[in-house]
Design a protein around this motif. Structure first.
Motif, PDB file in Angstrom:
ATOM      1  N   HIS A  28     -26.563  -1.022   7.516  1.00 58.60           N
ATOM      2  CA  HIS A  28     -26.085  -1.886   8.597  1.00 58.60           C
ATOM      3  C   HIS A  28     -25.766  -3.280   8.064  1.00 58.60           C
ATOM      4  N   ASP A  29     -26.650  -3.834   7.237  1.00 60.86           N
ATOM      5  CA  ASP A  29     -26.477  -5.202   6.760  1.00 60.86           C
ATOM      6  C   ASP A  29     -25.323  -5.314   5.774  1.00 60.86           C
ATOM      7  N   LEU A  30     -25.213  -4.362   4.879  1.00 60.45           N
ATOM      8  CA  LEU A  30     -24.242  -4.486   3.795  1.00 60.45           C
ATOM      9  C   LEU A  30     -22.894  -3.879   4.136  1.00 60.45           C
ATOM     10  N   LEU A  31     -22.885  -2.765   4.863  1.00 62.86           N
ATOM     11  CA  LEU A  31     -21.642  -2.048   5.101  1.00 62.86           C
ATOM     12  C   LEU A  31     -21.204  -2.076   6.559  1.00 62.86           C
ATOM     13  N   GLY A  32     -22.062  -2.543   7.453  1.00 64.82           N
ATOM     14  CA  GLY A  32     -21.696  -2.602   8.856  1.00 64.82           C
ATOM     15  C   GLY A  32     -21.802  -1.280   9.584  1.00 64.82           C
ATOM     16  N   ILE A  33     -22.505  -0.315   9.001  1.00 61.26           N
ATOM     17  CA  ILE A  33     -22.664   0.997   9.635  1.00 61.26           C
ATOM     18  C   ILE A  33     -23.771   0.898  10.669  1.00 61.26           C
ATOM     19  N   LYS A  34     -23.449   1.259  11.927  1.00 58.77           N
ATOM     20  CA  LYS A  34     -24.449   1.181  12.985  1.00 58.77           C
ATOM     21  C   LYS A  34     -25.411   2.349  12.881  1.00 58.77           C
ATOM     22  N   PRO A  35     -26.723   2.077  13.005  1.00 55.32           N
ATOM     23  CA  PRO A  35     -27.682   3.186  12.960  1.00 55.32           C
ATOM     24  C   PRO A  35     -27.618   4.012  14.233  1.00 55.32           C
ATOM     25  N   GLU A  36     -28.148   5.208  14.147  1.00 58.76           N
ATOM     26  CA  GLU A  36     -28.161   6.112  15.293  1.00 58.76           C
ATOM     27  C   GLU A  36     -28.994   5.489  16.412  1.00 58.76           C
ATOM     28  N   PRO A  37     -28.480   5.449  17.642  1.00 57.80           N
ATOM     29  CA  PRO A  37     -29.240   4.845  18.740  1.00 57.80           C
ATOM     30  C   PRO A  37     -30.585   5.548  18.936  1.00 57.80           C
ATOM     31  N   GLY A  38     -31.616   4.749  19.128  1.00 66.04           N
ATOM     32  CA  GLY A  38     -32.950   5.296  19.332  1.00 66.04           C
ATOM     33  C   GLY A  38     -33.708   5.537  18.054  1.00 66.04           C
ATOM     34  N   SER A  39     -33.062   5.360  16.927  1.00 67.56           N
ATOM     35  CA  SER A  39     -33.742   5.592  15.647  1.00 67.56           C
ATOM     36  C   SER A  39     -34.593   4.377  15.290  1.00 67.56           C
ATOM     37  N   PRO A  40     -35.546   4.555  14.394  1.00 69.05           N
ATOM     38  CA  PRO A  40     -36.356   3.395  13.973  1.00 69.05           C
ATOM     39  C   PRO A  40     -35.517   2.276  13.380  1.00 69.05           C
ATOM     40  N   ALA A  41     -34.417   2.623  12.719  1.00 68.59           N
ATOM     41  CA  ALA A  41     -33.565   1.579  12.138  1.00 68.59           C
ATOM     42  C   ALA A  41     -32.900   0.761  13.239  1.00 68.59           C
ATOM     43  N   ALA A  42     -32.453   1.424  14.308  1.00 67.22           N
ATOM     44  CA  ALA A  42     -31.835   0.693  15.423  1.00 67.22           C
ATOM     45  C   ALA A  42     -32.857  -0.220  16.079  1.00 67.22           C
ATOM     46  N   LEU A  43     -34.092   0.242  16.200  1.00 70.14           N
ATOM     47  CA  LEU A  43     -35.158  -0.587  16.772  1.00 70.14           C
ATOM     48  C   LEU A  43     -35.434  -1.797  15.883  1.00 70.14           C
ATOM     49  N   ALA A  44     -35.469  -1.575  14.575  1.00 74.24           N
ATOM     50  CA  ALA A  44     -35.741  -2.686  13.653  1.00 74.24           C
ATOM     51  C   ALA A  44     -34.660  -3.749  13.751  1.00 74.24           C
ATOM     52  N   ILE A  45     -33.406  -3.317  13.862  1.00 72.71           N
ATOM     53  CA  ILE A  45     -32.308  -4.284  13.945  1.00 72.71           C
ATOM     54  C   ILE A  45     -32.314  -4.979  15.304  1.00 72.71           C
ATOM     55  N   ALA A  46     -32.647  -4.239  16.365  1.00 67.46           N
ATOM     56  CA  ALA A  46     -32.705  -4.852  17.690  1.00 67.46           C
ATOM     57  C   ALA A  46     -33.834  -5.872  17.772  1.00 67.46           C
ATOM     58  N   LEU A  47     -34.985  -5.554  17.179  1.00 67.68           N
ATOM     59  CA  LEU A  47     -36.102  -6.506  17.186  1.00 67.68           C
ATOM     60  C   LEU A  47     -35.765  -7.762  16.404  1.00 67.68           C
TER      61      LEU A  47
END
Ligand SMILES: [Zn+2]
Length: 94
Positions: A28-47
């Motif tokens: 997400h940070d380097l390439l702009g790829i959005k993580p799958e909604p509801g995944s731990p990565a999406a939560l980390a970025i939302a937080l």
């Protein structure tokens, strides 16, 4: 008839696997790829965007091409801008 026992091939040692959440956040940070909604990565970025950083710790990342000093918070990763009086403010992101 075999006189000697057959040697078993040595198995490759287990290599530690990279954390998939960390990989998704880096994508997400380097390439702009959005993580799958509801995944731990999406939560980390939302937080990260909710202001979990009590006091920003800006690092100057400006280049010669930037009209104003720009930076990034070392704690939360938000982009920051420095005003004419030297105060850092969080940059508004689209
Ligand atoms: Zn911060």
């Amino acid at each position: 008839m075999k006189l000697w026992p057959r040697r078993r091939p040595a198995s490759a040692p287990e290599r530690p696997r990279a954390n998939p959440t960390h990989i998704a956040v880096l994508e997400h940070d380097l390439l702009g790829i959005k993580p799958e909604p509801g995944s731990p990565a999406a939560l980390a970025i939302a937080l990260r965007k909710t202001g979990s950083c009590f006091e920003h710790d800006p690092i100057d990342t400006s280049t010669m091409a930037d009209p104003h000093p720009t930076g990034q918070c070392a704690r939360c990763g938000r982009l920051m801008l420095q005003d004419d009086e030297g105060r850092w403010q969080v940059a508004l992101q689209p």
